[in-house]
Design a protein around this motif. Structure first.
Motif, short mmCIF file in Angstrom:
data_model
loop_
_atom_site.label_atom_id
_atom_site.label_comp_id
_atom_site.label_asym_id
_atom_site.label_seq_id
_atom_site.Cartn_x
_atom_site.Cartn_y
_atom_site.Cartn_z
N SER A 1 37.42 38.14 18.18
CA SER A 1 37.09 37.18 19.23
C SER A 1 38.18 37.16 20.30
CB SER A 1 36.92 35.80 18.62
OG SER A 1 36.75 34.83 19.63
N LEU A 2 39.43 37.14 19.89
CA LEU A 2 40.54 37.16 20.86
C LEU A 2 40.55 38.45 21.67
CD1 LEU A 2 43.46 35.58 18.79
CD2 LEU A 2 42.26 34.57 20.75
N ARG A 3 40.28 39.56 21.00
CA ARG A 3 40.25 40.86 21.68
C ARG A 3 39.12 40.89 22.71
NH1 ARG A 3 41.84 43.50 17.81
NH2 ARG A 3 39.91 43.58 16.60
N GLU A 4 37.95 40.39 22.31
CA GLU A 4 36.80 40.33 23.23
C GLU A 4 37.10 39.43 24.42
OE1 GLU A 4 33.87 41.99 23.28
OE2 GLU A 4 34.62 43.16 21.58
N ARG A 5 37.73 38.29 24.16
CA ARG A 5 38.08 37.37 25.23
C ARG A 5 39.07 38.03 26.20
NH1 ARG A 5 40.09 31.96 22.94
NH2 ARG A 5 38.16 32.21 21.79
N ALA A 6 40.05 38.74 25.66
CA ALA A 6 41.02 39.43 26.50
C ALA A 6 40.34 40.54 27.31
CB ALA A 6 42.15 40.02 25.65
N ASP A 7 39.43 41.28 26.68
CA ASP A 7 38.69 42.32 27.40
C ASP A 7 37.88 41.73 28.55
OD1 ASP A 7 39.69 44.32 25.81
OD2 ASP A 7 37.88 44.52 24.57
N LEU A 8 37.21 40.60 28.31
CA LEU A 8 36.43 39.94 29.35
C LEU A 8 37.33 39.46 30.50
CD1 LEU A 8 33.81 37.90 27.29
CD2 LEU A 8 33.36 39.82 28.82
N ASN B 1 40.26 40.73 31.35
CA ASN B 1 40.71 41.93 32.07
C ASN B 1 39.62 42.46 32.97
OD1 ASN B 1 43.24 41.85 30.93
ND2 ASN B 1 42.73 43.27 29.29
N GLN B 2 38.40 42.47 32.50
CA GLN B 2 37.27 42.94 33.31
C GLN B 2 37.06 42.02 34.50
OE1 GLN B 2 33.54 43.26 31.25
NE2 GLN B 2 32.60 44.42 32.89
N ARG B 3 37.17 40.72 34.29
CA ARG B 3 37.02 39.76 35.39
C ARG B 3 38.09 40.01 36.46
NH1 ARG B 3 39.23 35.74 37.52
NH2 ARG B 3 40.90 35.54 36.01
N LYS B 4 39.33 40.22 36.03
CA LYS B 4 40.42 40.50 36.98
C LYS B 4 40.18 41.81 37.72
CE LYS B 4 44.02 37.98 34.51
NZ LYS B 4 45.25 38.11 33.71
N ARG B 5 39.72 42.83 37.00
CA ARG B 5 39.44 44.13 37.61
C ARG B 5 38.34 44.02 38.67
NH1 ARG B 5 40.10 46.68 33.24
NH2 ARG B 5 38.03 46.33 32.41
N VAL B 6 37.28 43.29 38.35
CA VAL B 6 36.18 43.10 39.31
C VAL B 6 36.68 42.32 40.52
CG1 VAL B 6 33.99 41.90 39.65
CG2 VAL B 6 34.31 43.33 37.64
N ALA B 7 37.47 41.28 40.30
CA ALA B 7 38.02 40.50 41.42
C ALA B 7 38.89 41.38 42.30
CB ALA B 7 38.81 39.30 40.89
N ARG B 8 39.71 42.24 41.69
CA ARG B 8 40.57 43.16 42.45
C ARG B 8 39.73 44.15 43.24
NH1 ARG B 8 43.90 44.04 38.42
NH2 ARG B 8 42.68 45.75 37.63
N ASP B 9 38.67 44.68 42.63
CA ASP B 9 37.79 45.62 43.32
C ASP B 9 37.08 44.96 44.50
OD1 ASP B 9 38.55 47.55 41.50
OD2 ASP B 9 36.66 47.49 40.35
N VAL B 10 36.63 43.72 44.30
CA VAL B 10 35.97 42.99 45.39
C VAL B 10 36.95 42.75 46.53
CG1 VAL B 10 34.98 40.73 46.01
CG2 VAL B 10 34.19 41.94 43.97
N GLU B 11 38.18 42.38 46.21
CA GLU B 11 39.21 42.16 47.24
C GLU B 11 39.50 43.46 48.00
OE1 GLU B 11 42.10 40.60 49.73
OE2 GLU B 11 40.47 39.67 48.63
N GLN B 12 39.62 44.56 47.28
CA GLN B 12 39.85 45.86 47.94
C GLN B 12 38.67 46.22 48.85
OE1 GLN B 12 43.12 46.48 47.82
NE2 GLN B 12 42.76 48.60 47.34
#
Length: 171
Positions: free
Chosen positions: A40-47, A49-60
């Protein structure tokens, strides 16, 4: 032998065996629970990280959405630069109109993250300048830009086009 002489099954041995089984089962369940918690912790961390990656891609994407348009406007900047240079010191309504148009276009471009790289007299920077030749330095410092043939441009700190320059030769 009397009825009282027959051995009776010992309840404490059965209780100990059952207790041991229950302890083993509890330990197995605790292990499974820890594994589920870790997953559960690993899945939460993956989510996250994915949220941050998507936010970074949208900003770029937002920062560089106008890259193509601004890149296609660079020849217009070059033409206005050449026209103003050809007009020289001559005043008049045509030159004034060209200067006004050029300033307005530069302001709109700057508001969208475009920065002009005009390095005349500055040290040569291979990250932002492209040397097309070298010349005797004269009074200039060796390695400095003597002449700019074509201005360069940065879009939000990323090189859109390098400045084409002549660099002072080192002795």
């Amino acid at each position: 032998m009397t009825h009282n002489d027959t051995p009776t099954p010992t309840v404490p041995d059965a209780d100990a065996s059952l207790e041991s089984q229950l302890r083993d089962e509890i330990e197995a369940l605790r292990g499974e629970l820890e594994q589920v918690r870790a997953d559960s912790l690993r899945e939460r961390a993956d989510l996250e990280n994915q949220r941050k990656r998507v936010a970074r891609d949208v900003e770029q994407a937002r920062r560089f959405a106008n890259e193509r348009l601004l890149g296609e406007l660079l020849p217009v900047f070059d033409s206005l630069d050449a026209g103003l240079a050809a007009a020289g010191e001559q005043g008049g309504p045509l030159k004034d109109g060209m200067e006004l148009t050029y300033r307005q276009l530069l302001k709109v471009a700057a508001d969208n993250g475009l920065v002009v790289v005009d390095p005349a007299g500055q040290p040569f920077n291979p990250e932002h300048h492209q040397a097309i030749s070298q010349a005797d330095p004269g009074d200039a410092a060796p390695g400095s830009v003597l002449q700019v043939f074509q201005k360069g441009y940065l879009l939000n700190d990323r090189l859109l086009r390098p400045a084409l320059v002549v660099v002072a030769r080192h002795d």
